[in-house]
Design an enzyme around this catalytic site. Structure first.
Site, PDB file in Angstrom:
ATOM      1  N   GLY A 239      -7.704  -5.451   1.357  1.00 53.25           N
ATOM      2  CA  GLY A 239      -6.727  -4.607   2.053  1.00 53.25           C
ATOM      3  C   GLY A 239      -5.275  -4.854   1.747  1.00 53.25           C
ATOM      4  N   GLU A 285     -11.320 -10.472  -0.334  1.00 56.49           N
ATOM      5  CA  GLU A 285     -11.896  -9.435  -1.205  1.00 56.49           C
ATOM      6  C   GLU A 285     -10.859  -8.408  -1.646  1.00 56.49           C
ATOM      7  OE1 GLU A 285     -14.530  -7.554   1.609  1.00 56.49           O
ATOM      8  OE2 GLU A 285     -16.144  -8.959   1.226  1.00 56.49           O
ATOM      9  N   PRO A 286      -9.843  -8.800  -2.381  1.00 55.59           N
ATOM     10  CA  PRO A 286      -8.840  -7.803  -2.781  1.00 55.59           C
ATOM     11  C   PRO A 286      -9.371  -6.885  -3.881  1.00 55.59           C
ATOM     12  CG  PRO A 286      -8.347  -9.896  -3.815  1.00 55.59           C
ATOM     13  CD  PRO A 286      -9.561 -10.127  -2.951  1.00 55.59           C
ATOM     14  N   GLY A 287      -9.041  -5.621  -3.775  1.00 57.65           N
ATOM     15  CA  GLY A 287      -9.319  -4.662  -4.841  1.00 57.65           C
ATOM     16  C   GLY A 287      -7.982  -4.145  -5.341  1.00 57.65           C
ATOM     17  N   ARG A 324      -5.822  10.522  -5.918  1.00 56.55           N
ATOM     18  CA  ARG A 324      -5.175   9.937  -4.737  1.00 56.55           C
ATOM     19  C   ARG A 324      -4.118  10.854  -4.101  1.00 56.55           C
ATOM     20  NH1 ARG A 324      -2.585   5.822  -4.490  1.00 56.55           N
ATOM     21  NH2 ARG A 324      -3.413   5.124  -2.503  1.00 56.55           N
ATOM     22  N   TYR A 328      -5.362  11.624  -0.393  1.00 57.72           N
ATOM     23  CA  TYR A 328      -4.696  10.841   0.659  1.00 57.72           C
ATOM     24  C   TYR A 328      -3.217  11.178   0.798  1.00 57.72           C
ATOM     25  CZ  TYR A 328      -8.543   7.622  -0.729  1.00 57.72           C
ATOM     26  OH  TYR A 328      -9.732   7.058  -1.070  1.00 57.72           O
ATOM     27  N   CYS A 354      -8.554  24.081 -11.233  1.00 53.18           N
ATOM     28  CA  CYS A 354      -8.490  25.340 -10.486  1.00 53.18           C
ATOM     29  C   CYS A 354      -8.588  25.090  -8.980  1.00 53.18           C
ATOM     30  CB  CYS A 354      -9.588  26.280 -10.959  1.00 53.18           C
ATOM     31  SG  CYS A 354      -9.469  26.551 -12.726  1.00 53.18           S
ATOM     32  N   GLU A 355      -7.615  24.420  -8.441  1.00 49.00           N
ATOM     33  CA  GLU A 355      -7.493  24.142  -7.006  1.00 49.00           C
ATOM     34  C   GLU A 355      -6.007  24.025  -6.696  1.00 49.00           C
ATOM     35  OE1 GLU A 355     -10.096  23.237  -4.795  1.00 49.00           O
ATOM     36  OE2 GLU A 355     -11.680  23.212  -6.310  1.00 49.00           O
ATOM     37  N   TYR A 383      -8.384   2.639  -7.862  1.00 46.22           N
ATOM     38  CA  TYR A 383      -8.852   3.922  -7.320  1.00 46.22           C
ATOM     39  C   TYR A 383      -8.314   5.093  -8.145  1.00 46.22           C
ATOM     40  CZ  TYR A 383      -9.911   0.649  -3.592  1.00 46.22           C
ATOM     41  OH  TYR A 383     -10.383  -0.438  -2.901  1.00 46.22           O
TER      42      TYR A 383
HETATM   43  C1  LIG Z   1     -12.759  -1.382  -0.350  1.00 46.11           C
HETATM   44  C2  LIG Z   1     -13.098  -2.697   0.171  1.00 46.11           C
HETATM   45  C3  LIG Z   1     -12.342  -3.817  -0.187  1.00 46.11           C
HETATM   46  C4  LIG Z   1     -11.104  -3.732  -1.044  1.00 46.11           C
HETATM   47  O1  LIG Z   1     -10.079  -3.085  -0.417  1.00 46.11           O
HETATM   48  P1  LIG Z   1      -8.619  -3.073  -1.087  1.00 46.11           P
HETATM   49  O2  LIG Z   1      -7.774  -2.336  -0.148  1.00 46.11           O
HETATM   50  O3  LIG Z   1      -8.765  -2.374  -2.386  1.00 46.11           O
HETATM   51  O4  LIG Z   1      -8.202  -4.488  -1.253  1.00 46.11           O
HETATM   52  C5  LIG Z   1     -12.746  -5.048   0.285  1.00 46.11           C
HETATM   53  N1  LIG Z   1     -13.831  -5.180   1.083  1.00 46.11           N
HETATM   54  C6  LIG Z   1     -14.588  -4.123   1.454  1.00 46.11           C
HETATM   55  C7  LIG Z   1     -15.760  -4.344   2.306  1.00 46.11           C
HETATM   56  C8  LIG Z   1     -14.241  -2.853   1.013  1.00 46.11           C
HETATM   57  O5  LIG Z   1     -14.981  -1.808   1.384  1.00 46.11           O
END
Ligand SMILES: *Cc1c(COP(=O)(O)O)cnc(C)c1O
Length: 422
Positions: A239, A285-287, A324, A328, A354-355, A383
């Site tokens: 997050g 868990e960073p994405g 995105r 969003y 076409c949107e 993303y």
């Molecule tokens: C999507 C997700 C993440 C990563 O979120 P980010 O905002 O990209 O860091 C981590 N844990 C879980 C369970 C998720 O669904």
């Protein structure tokens, strides 16, 4: 974005001129910086060094095989949400003991695959899911490592589609149900309670929600331990937000602003304050934070068009490559790869789909552009490609990784033939 700068009016990513990449590989084109990836990982990793920890990269942000492998080499584990992502993580040689499996809707075959590989833990999102995992583990003669995903009922005040920790969101288990499950966990004889998990949502902009989560977790951990369970880890989700804002002056070093919405060590400190003394491993868990600001999307200007009082810059990328903004209302800074001065315009930057919802930017102030110019959509590493689609029969774009002066194609542009395959 780091490692991005103008030199003699040409935009460079590390030591590579971006207009040359557009000419050589075509557009739309995703471009990532290896130096930025290494730097991001190091900053997040070093934030947590004071406590036992794992950084489990959330693959859904960007699951390019080369990127996953690079992160694995740096020491990352994986947070997966499907058997497809599990497979990618394993192919990248990530140790199954560093893989956690989340998601509200795990199919039986996905649970069985994860059981057979011996993953670190299932982040379980409902009582019924726990019953199913218990049953499947029993049938397979295995013990399933369980981490209960709690719904902490914390609002991150973000976009509703990416907020996941409020009581009315579909994710996680309400605290009173978590307590009930803990109370009768012995009925799940093929499961072992090894962890607690929560994920607040994405693009968290400040530390307060993490501090609140630490307090909720602390209380729950004590209850779980009092019930006789030996917790191996606490998973605080991902997050961490990133800075998507417009560089103030693109021609100066303002492109080199900080990548994160706030310092990741603040998260480590907040968690450490509430649960650090318990000595339990922390999983983060960073994405987005790991990958968003390591990548950009190159797109070429096709046409300029003006209707009553409105200018449009029509480019060759749209919601099929970068959804995105449409999904969003997300903001992505857009800058030209070649600066040529002149007046500025205010225009919608739109794609060919076409949107009417197909746009990259609305009412955006830009330097004047011409047909054939190349624009860089910034902070597009997370993303971006993973949410791309074949809508309008558009092949998925190519992806390249730059490292110093080197350029490596890490995913070929999808061919027209693949769109015809059954
Ligand atoms: C999507 C997700 C993440 C990563 O979120 P980010 O905002 O990209 O860091 C981590 N844990 C879980 C369970 C998720 O669904």
């Amino acid at each position: 974005m780091k490692f991005l700068s103008y030199r003699h009016n040409h935009l460079y990513f590390e030591e590579v001129a971006l207009h040359r990449l557009a000419n050589e590989f075509g557009t739309p084109l995703y471009v990532y910086s290896e130096a930025a990836l290494v730097d991001n990982f190091a900053r997040i990793e070093s934030a947590f060094t004071k406590m036992p920890h794992s950084i489990c990269y959330a693959l859904k942000a960007n699951s390019n095989p080369t990127i996953i492998r690079k992160l694995r080499d740096l020491g990352a584990g994986a947070d997966v949400v499907s058997v497809g992502e599990l497979n990618l993580a394993l192919k990248a040689d990530i140790d199954p003991q560093k893989i956690v499996f989340a998601g509200v809707g795990k199919r039986d075959d996905e649970i069985l695959a994860a059981l057979s590989k011996g993953i670190k833990g299932f982040n379980v999102e409902s009582e019924m899911e726990l019953q199913v995992i218990n049953q499947l583990a029993g049938d397979a003669g295995k013990s399933a490592p369980i981490s209960l995903r709690i719904n902490p009922d914390i609002d991150i005040h973000g976009h509703p589609y990416i907020s996941t920790g409020r009581h009315h969101d579909k994710f996680g288990i309400a605290l009173e149900t978590v307590r009930k499950i803990i109370g009768n966990f012995s009925t799940y004889s093929n499961c072992e309670l090894v962890g607690l998990h929560a994920h607040l949502g994405s693009q968290v902009a400040d530390i307060a929600p993490y501090a609140e989560l630490g307090q909720v977790m602390r209380k729950l951990i004590q209850e779980v331990q009092a019930a006789g369970h030996r917790l191996r880890y606490i998973d605080v989700g991902g997050g961490l937000g990133v800075d998507y804002s417009q560089p103030i002056d693109v021609a100066t070093d303002a492109l080199g602003r900080d990548d994160f919405a706030f310092d990741p060590s603040a998260i480590a400190e907040a968690i450490s304050e509430s649960i650090g003394s318990l000595g339990i491993e922390i999983v983060f868990e960073p994405g987005r934070a790991l990958i968003a600001n390591t990548g950009l999307l190159l797109t070429r200007v096709l046409y300029l068009k003006e209707t009553t009082g409105k200018k449009f810059v029509i480019v060759d990328s749209g919601m099929t490559e970068m959804i995105r903004p449409s999904l969003y209302s997300a903001f992505h800074a857009i800058v030209p790869t070649n600066l040529r001065g002149g007046t500025r315009i205010t225009a919608d930057v739109v794609g060919p789909i076409c949107e009417s919802g197909d746009f990259l930017a609305r009412d955006r102030e830009l330097p004047e552009v011409q047909r054939g110019d190349v624009l860089a959509v910034l902070s597009a590493g997370a993303y971006g490609f993973t949410l791309s689609s074949n809508y309008n029969a558009r092949p998925r774009p190519a992806e390249v990784l730059v490292s110093n002066e080197d350029v490596q194609v890490i995913r070929k542009r999808q061919s027209l033939e693949t769109l015809w395959q059954e």
